[in-house]
Design a protein around this motif. Structure first.
Motif, PDB file in Angstrom:
ATOM      1  N   GLU A  75       0.809  -1.219   0.000  1.00 10.13           N
ATOM      2  CA  GLU A  75       0.000   0.000   0.000  1.00 10.13           C
ATOM      3  C   GLU A  75       0.845   1.273   0.000  1.00 10.13           C
ATOM      4  N   HIS A  94      -0.876   2.843   9.309  1.00 13.71           N
ATOM      5  CA  HIS A  94      -2.056   2.128   8.819  1.00 13.71           C
ATOM      6  C   HIS A  94      -2.146   0.774   9.520  1.00 13.71           C
ATOM      7  N   HIS A  96      -5.007  -2.639  10.792  1.00 11.80           N
ATOM      8  CA  HIS A  96      -6.204  -3.415  10.467  1.00 11.80           C
ATOM      9  C   HIS A  96      -6.888  -3.814  11.775  1.00 11.80           C
ATOM     10  N   HIS A 165     -11.232  -3.340   5.835  1.00 11.80           N
ATOM     11  CA  HIS A 165      -9.783  -3.414   5.669  1.00 11.80           C
ATOM     12  C   HIS A 165      -9.060  -2.731   6.842  1.00 11.80           C
TER      13      HIS A 165
END
Ligand code: ZN
Length: 198
Positions: A75, A94, A96, A165
């Motif tokens: 990503e 980031h 999850h 996600h």
């Protein structure tokens, strides 16, 4: 900033995210700005709670690694996009989490209303409605980045969630990005609990 300056804070942030169960498996990715052209980001396929200095690599804002043959996170382009669009951003985290994953599968947009903790994002009152956009997931990251770019520039959000996600958070430094991620995760968890009671 040099790679060695940001590796320690990114490794520590990965451990803190892992301790909160926000990076299960080898999921999530962490980055920090090096220059106006380069960032440090976690390489692909490593557990973010067990990062070593070699797992943090130098890529340019097109997502190309400085040393060929080492694959950055899948990503990476979403990180590069944030650094390119918003020059104050110094770090992007980031993860999850369960809260971000579950809530985004039930809502097209998440709105936080009346929460004291919204002040973590620079607001000086809790009497405000703040939205957290939810974008549809896409395995083609370049296409996803292109699709979300107009939304990011038109009305810069406090973070965003990719449906089913995870969440993207950012700040001026790794520590600041972690605070904001922690605040977002708290608010997401509150929304889940609140909906249970409703
Ligand atoms: Zn992800």
């Amino acid at each position: 900033m040099r790679l060695t300056d940001v590796a320690g804070p990114l490794i520590e942030a990965g451990q803190r995210m892992d301790a909160r169960n926000w990076v299960p498996g080898s999921s999530g990715n962490l980055s920090a700005r090096l220059t106006d052209q380069n960032i440090a980001i976690t390489r692909s396929g490593v557990h973010k709670g067990r990062l070593k200095p070699d797992d943090i690599i130098d890529v340019n804002l097109d997502g190309q690694p400085a040393i060929q043959g080492i694959k950055p996170s899948a990503e990476t382009l979403l990180h590069c996009q944030l650094y390119r669009l918003f020059t104050p951003i110094g770090a992007v985290l980031h993860g999850h989490s369960v809260a971000a994953t579950v809530l985004s599968m039930h809502s097209s947009e998440i709105q936080f209303s009346g929460y004291e903790l919204i002040k973590a994002f620079g607001y000086n009152t809790h009497e405000i409605d703040v939205r957290l956009p939810v974008y549809d997931n896409d395995q083609d990251i370049a296409r996803l980045a292109a699709w979300i770019e107009p939304f990011l520039t038109r009305d810069p959000p406090i973070g965003y969630v990719i449906r089913g996600h995870g969440v993207y958070a950012w700040g001026t430094s790794v520590e600041h990005a972690f605070w904001r991620l922690e605040a977002l995760e708290f608010l997401l968890q509150c929304e889940i609990e609140r909906r249970h009671l409703a």
